[in-house]
Design a protein around this motif. Structure first.
Motif, PDB file in Angstrom:
ATOM      1  N   THR A  86      18.665   3.778 -32.193  1.00  0.00           N
ATOM      2  CA  THR A  86      19.015   4.440 -30.936  1.00  0.00           C
ATOM      3  C   THR A  86      19.174   3.443 -29.795  1.00  0.00           C
ATOM      4  OG1 THR A  86      16.652   4.949 -30.672  1.00  0.00           O
ATOM      5  CG2 THR A  86      18.068   6.715 -31.491  1.00  0.00           C
ATOM      6  N   SER A  87      18.387   2.368 -29.797  1.00  0.00           N
ATOM      7  CA  SER A  87      18.558   1.327 -28.784  1.00  0.00           C
ATOM      8  C   SER A  87      19.940   0.692 -28.894  1.00  0.00           C
ATOM      9  CB  SER A  87      17.473   0.254 -28.942  1.00  0.00           C
ATOM     10  OG  SER A  87      16.200   0.769 -28.621  1.00  0.00           O
ATOM     11  N   ASP A 108      18.751  11.277 -23.389  1.00  0.00           N
ATOM     12  CA  ASP A 108      19.990  11.166 -24.162  1.00  0.00           C
ATOM     13  C   ASP A 108      19.715  11.252 -25.658  1.00  0.00           C
ATOM     14  OD1 ASP A 108      22.191  10.384 -22.101  1.00  0.00           O
ATOM     15  OD2 ASP A 108      20.454   9.155 -21.577  1.00  0.00           O
ATOM     16  N   MET A 109      18.623  10.598 -26.077  1.00  0.00           N
ATOM     17  CA  MET A 109      18.205  10.641 -27.471  1.00  0.00           C
ATOM     18  C   MET A 109      16.682  10.618 -27.514  1.00  0.00           C
ATOM     19  SD  MET A 109      20.950   7.982 -29.245  1.00  0.00           S
ATOM     20  CE  MET A 109      21.069   8.847 -30.823  1.00  0.00           C
ATOM     21  N   GLY A 110      16.129  11.082 -28.625  1.00  0.00           N
ATOM     22  CA  GLY A 110      14.694  11.043 -28.824  1.00  0.00           C
ATOM     23  C   GLY A 110      14.386  10.719 -30.266  1.00  0.00           C
ATOM     24  N   GLY A 170      11.152   9.087 -40.445  1.00  0.00           N
ATOM     25  CA  GLY A 170      11.459   9.234 -39.029  1.00  0.00           C
ATOM     26  C   GLY A 170      12.607  10.189 -38.798  1.00  0.00           C
ATOM     27  N   MET A 171      12.831  10.514 -37.517  1.00  0.00           N
ATOM     28  CA  MET A 171      13.894  11.454 -37.160  1.00  0.00           C
ATOM     29  C   MET A 171      14.429  11.095 -35.783  1.00  0.00           C
ATOM     30  SD  MET A 171      15.434  14.290 -38.408  1.00  0.00           S
ATOM     31  CE  MET A 171      14.236  14.915 -39.591  1.00  0.00           C
ATOM     32  N   ILE A 172      15.741  11.231 -35.619  1.00  0.00           N
ATOM     33  CA  ILE A 172      16.419  11.053 -34.340  1.00  0.00           C
ATOM     34  C   ILE A 172      16.991  12.395 -33.927  1.00  0.00           C
ATOM     35  CG2 ILE A 172      18.367   9.939 -33.158  1.00  0.00           C
ATOM     36  CD1 ILE A 172      18.019   7.609 -35.221  1.00  0.00           C
TER      37      ILE A 172
END
Length: 373
Positions: A67-68, A181-183, A200-202
């Motif tokens: 995500t970064s 915007d994202m988590g 994990g999950m986005i």
């Protein structure tokens, strides 16, 4: 009496038939990579969190790194975050050659002090990574206001925050990770929703960000062997998804049990003058993933707990700005005094849904015994 800091075996034994069937079904069908249970879990997470998109990945760390990258936290850009957290919350910035810019924490919540963020914003700032730590979320109203004012992206590190919800000034509660915007979530075994390995999950509400995330997790491919980006290999194992689907059915019950345990600790330790129990700030629904106290003579107390076979953990003994791996940032002791002070006093006590009241009583009596010596 021995009290483990955490154990997965009690939950497994309680729901053994369900876990065994879930795992054996995966083995029988032989679909181990992005199998049907992964898609089922993504749909279940979307429903639980209210997010438009959920993309399963191999770990919470992978989720942060990906995500970064997607949000442009790279190539010399500055990203504001807290030094009081796990390494992955900041290494995800450094891995893309961006610059972590630290802001000290609120001493009551251990989350980033939102009143100190704006003074760190420059023309080179790309975004903010708030970390929802231990039991509660950071002040997302102020963070999102600052992001809108300065045109910044927000990545919510909700690795420890599954089930937490923020209302603030909003008309309804919003799940952690779904406001920025994202988590990201981590499903490391000790987490509130924990797998039997890494997972994990986005989540995001943005169609384009979701589309890119789905490609990046499979080497950047839009379809097999057709690569749009230089991506990652970060696919959630189907067995872990199957385990998580079992656990997710009991999530609200699990969260409630954690709250009961937290209240046992609060009741029993409230009159101990050597202990401070952090408070909850803002209009939100907390989740007690960890139960922390601030303790005088912390290290001596920890040693006494160990002598009495009581598990504990210290999150975090050294703030990131004082870690060797971030020495290139040029920080010194005293730069973030609240983080430094808290790191010397904080102590996490055992908390999980299956812990008994008798065990909590023993932990609290042992703490009181230490201070009465």
């Amino acid at each position: 009496m021995k009290v483990n800091f955490y154990t997965s075996t009690r939950e497994y034994n309680e729901k053994k038939a369900e876990f065994d069937k879930a795992v054996l079904d995966v083995m029988a069908k032989g679909s181990f990579i992005l199998g049907p249970q992964v898609g089922e879990l993504e749909e279940a997470i979307k429903e639980y969190t209210g997010a438009k998109h959920a993309i399963a990945v191999a770990s919470g760390t992978d989720a942060l790194v990906m995500t970064s990258d997607i949000l442009g936290f790279k190539n010399g850009k500055e990203v504001i975050t807290s030094p009081f957290t796990f390494l992955a919350s900041t290494s995800c910035i450094a891995k893309h050659n961006a610059k972590p810019v630290f802001v000290d924490i609120d001493e009551e919540t251990f989350n980033i002090d939102v009143n100190k963020i704006e003074e760190k914003i420059t023309s080179n700032t790309a975004g903010i990574i708030p970390i929802h730590l231990f039991s509660q979320m950071a002040d997302m109203d102020k963070i999102m206001d600052l992001a809108a004012k300065h045109d910044l992206r927000v990545l919510e590190d909700a690795a420890e925050a599954f089930g937490m919800k923020w209302k603030g000034n909003g008309s309804s509660y919003k799940h952690s990770g779904s406001i920025g915007d994202m988590g990201i979530f981590s499903f490391f075994p000790t987490k509130t929703l924990g797998a039997y390995g890494d997972a994990g999950m986005i989540i995001t509400n943005d169609d384009e960000l979701a589309k890119k995330t789905k490609m990046l997790r499979v080497h950047g491919a839009a379809k097999k062997y057709h690569y749009e980006y230089i991506g990652y290999n970060s696919r959630l194992d189907t067995m872990q998804a199957a385990v998580l689907l079992v656990k997710l059915k009991y999530m609200n019950e699990s969260i409630k049990k954690r709250e009961i345990v937290a209240n046992w600790y609060k009741e029993r330790l409230s009159h101990c003058e050597y202990i401070k129990i952090p408070g909850i700030k803002g209009d939100q629904n907390p989740v007690y993933y960890v139960f922390n106290i601030l303790a005088q003579k912390r290290d001596e107390l920890a040693a006494f707990l160990k002598e009495n076979e009581i598990g504990y953990s210290i999150y975090y003994p050294i703030p990131l700005h004082l870690q060797n791996c971030f020495s290139y940032l040029g920080h010194k002791k005293g730069d973030f005094p609240v983080s430094e002070r808290v790191s010397g006093e904080i102590l996490a006590l055992p908390i999980y849904p299956e812990i008994t009241e008798e065990e909590v009583d023993f932990v609290c009596e042992t703490i009181k015994k230490f201070y009465s010596k």
